[in-house]
Design a protein around this motif. Structure first.
Motif, PDB file in Angstrom:
ATOM      1  N   PRO A 101      -3.267  39.947  12.685  1.00  0.00           N
ATOM      2  CA  PRO A 101      -2.903  38.936  13.677  1.00  0.00           C
ATOM      3  C   PRO A 101      -1.636  38.159  13.334  1.00  0.00           C
ATOM      4  O   PRO A 101      -1.135  37.416  14.181  1.00  0.00           O
ATOM      5  CB  PRO A 101      -4.130  38.019  13.710  1.00  0.00           C
ATOM      6  N   LEU A 131       2.092  41.941  17.887  1.00  0.00           N
ATOM      7  CA  LEU A 131       1.723  40.944  18.888  1.00  0.00           C
ATOM      8  C   LEU A 131       2.561  41.096  20.145  1.00  0.00           C
ATOM      9  O   LEU A 131       3.699  41.570  20.112  1.00  0.00           O
ATOM     10  CB  LEU A 131       1.897  39.528  18.313  1.00  0.00           C
ATOM     11  N   TYR A 151      -9.874  43.602  23.236  1.00  0.00           N
ATOM     12  CA  TYR A 151     -10.027  42.341  22.511  1.00  0.00           C
ATOM     13  C   TYR A 151     -11.455  41.843  22.731  1.00  0.00           C
ATOM     14  O   TYR A 151     -11.750  41.189  23.738  1.00  0.00           O
ATOM     15  CB  TYR A 151      -9.010  41.310  23.004  1.00  0.00           C
ATOM     16  N   THR A 159      -8.092  36.674  23.019  1.00  0.00           N
ATOM     17  CA  THR A 159      -6.871  36.408  22.267  1.00  0.00           C
ATOM     18  C   THR A 159      -6.516  34.928  22.367  1.00  0.00           C
ATOM     19  O   THR A 159      -7.024  34.205  23.237  1.00  0.00           O
ATOM     20  CB  THR A 159      -5.694  37.232  22.806  1.00  0.00           C
ATOM     21  N   ARG A 196      -2.756  36.927  19.755  1.00  0.00           N
ATOM     22  CA  ARG A 196      -3.424  37.416  18.555  1.00  0.00           C
ATOM     23  C   ARG A 196      -4.906  37.648  18.828  1.00  0.00           C
ATOM     24  O   ARG A 196      -5.564  36.845  19.487  1.00  0.00           O
ATOM     25  CB  ARG A 196      -3.258  36.423  17.404  1.00  0.00           C
ATOM     26  N   ASP A 197      -5.427  38.743  18.310  1.00  0.00           N
ATOM     27  CA  ASP A 197      -6.834  39.075  18.471  1.00  0.00           C
ATOM     28  C   ASP A 197      -7.692  38.063  17.706  1.00  0.00           C
ATOM     29  O   ASP A 197      -7.517  37.865  16.500  1.00  0.00           O
ATOM     30  CB  ASP A 197      -7.074  40.492  17.947  1.00  0.00           C
ATOM     31  N   GLY A 229      -8.295  37.554  13.701  1.00  0.00           N
ATOM     32  CA  GLY A 229      -7.988  36.259  13.099  1.00  0.00           C
ATOM     33  C   GLY A 229      -9.150  35.710  12.290  1.00  0.00           C
ATOM     34  O   GLY A 229      -8.954  35.127  11.223  1.00  0.00           O
TER      35      GLY A 229
END
Length: 308
Positions: A61, A67, A86, A90, A95-96, A100
């Protein structure tokens, strides 16, 4: 005569079976609690997930090449333009959330364990010195401990980080400064009970070095309460790090932690983008509860007199 021999053999075998090592007793009593076993299972799972995060996370991430801002704030179960799913949604940068959390667990657990370990070494050493030496050394050490514990932990950590600035090592240092006093007070109170026992007097009669008396004879008998406190302090350190990162004084944005992930989605909570903060918060809650479940059972096993 044969009957007497068989009876004696049965009695001796029964006596042999009743002998139980301290380690086996601890394992048996710890296993008696299904809740503690569940907490241990969850804790081991969290640790394994954190260790192997780079291998199992769908993406890194914090790799800008992976990204896409177009994928920002997608709800759970959405797919990207490249076909990636996802599962937890996100954040605003695309960012997933799942990735993260996996990477954030590494920082949170690392900070918690490192700070608790170093604080235990420093605090236990000073507590042993205070209990064994007595006099002016004990007075100075315990007055500093009293002064340290008179301030809220979060306030002390905030003041230290305001001087040192952001950074993982600075957060660890701040948490060490916050936690060592608890170890020192606990070690001193336990060591005072052991100080006048026969094995310490025997070691002094043999004119053993003081460091050997402290760390080879006195410290092992102070370990049970220290082990229990260490589990509690790890959970406390993780919560404090999350709070500091949420306030913007913890780890930098390039090194994710659960507190920073929660802070990233706080401003979107009222607009319905709850998943950005919700799932990292659940991960933080599960981790702390699992550690506390293990610590509570260890307290009951190592200190049976303290059971409710």
């Amino acid at each position: 005569m044969i009957a007497d021999g068989s009876a004696l053999g049965a009695a001796s075998s029964t006596k042999t079976r009743t002998i139980e090592t301290p380690l086996r007793r601890i394992v048996r009593e710890f296993s008696a609690s299904s809740l503690a076993l569940f907490g241990l299972f969850v804790l081991v799972l969290v640790i394994m997930v954190a260790i192997f995060a780079p291998a199992i996370a769908p993406q890194n991430p914090y790799d800008l090449m992976q990204l896409d801002i177009v994928d920002g704030r997608l709800p759970p179960g959405s797919q990207s333009m490249a076909g990636m799913t996802y599962w937890l949604g996100t954040d605003d940068q695309g960012r997933d959330i799942l990735s993260g959390i996996l990477y954030g667990l590494r920082i949170s657990l690392g900070v918690g364990v490192a700070s608790a370990f170093v604080a235990a070494v420093v605090g236990a050493s000073l507590g042993l010195v205070a209990a064994y030496a007595g006099g002016r050394a004990e007075t100075v050490i315990m007055r500093v401990v009293d002064l340290q514990l008179s301030f809220p932990a979060i306030l002390v950590a905030l003041m230290i980080l305001a001087v040192l600035g952001k950074g993982v090592m600075n957060v660890v240092l701040a948490l060490i400064m916050v936690e060592w006093a608890t170890y020192a007070r606990t070690t001193r109170s336990t060591a005072l009970v052991e100080r006048n026992k026969e094995y310490i007097e025997a070691a002094e009669c043999l004119v053993l070095p003081r460091w050997r008396i402290l760390f080879r004879h006195l410290l092992p008998n102070c370990l049970p309460p220290l082990i229990v406190i260490s589990t509690v302090q790890v959970a406390r350190a993780i919560a404090l790090e999350a709070t500091l990162s949420f306030l913007g004084l913890g780890v930098p944005v390039t090194e994710p932690s659960l507190g920073l992930l929660i802070a990233n989605g706080y401003q979107y909570m009222l607009s319905g983008k709850f998943w950005i903060s919700f799932y990292p918060g659940i991960a933080l809650l599960v981790t702390i509860v699992a550690i506390n479940l293990v610590g509570d059972q260890l307290r009951d096993v190592l200190n049976p007199r303290g059971r409710s």
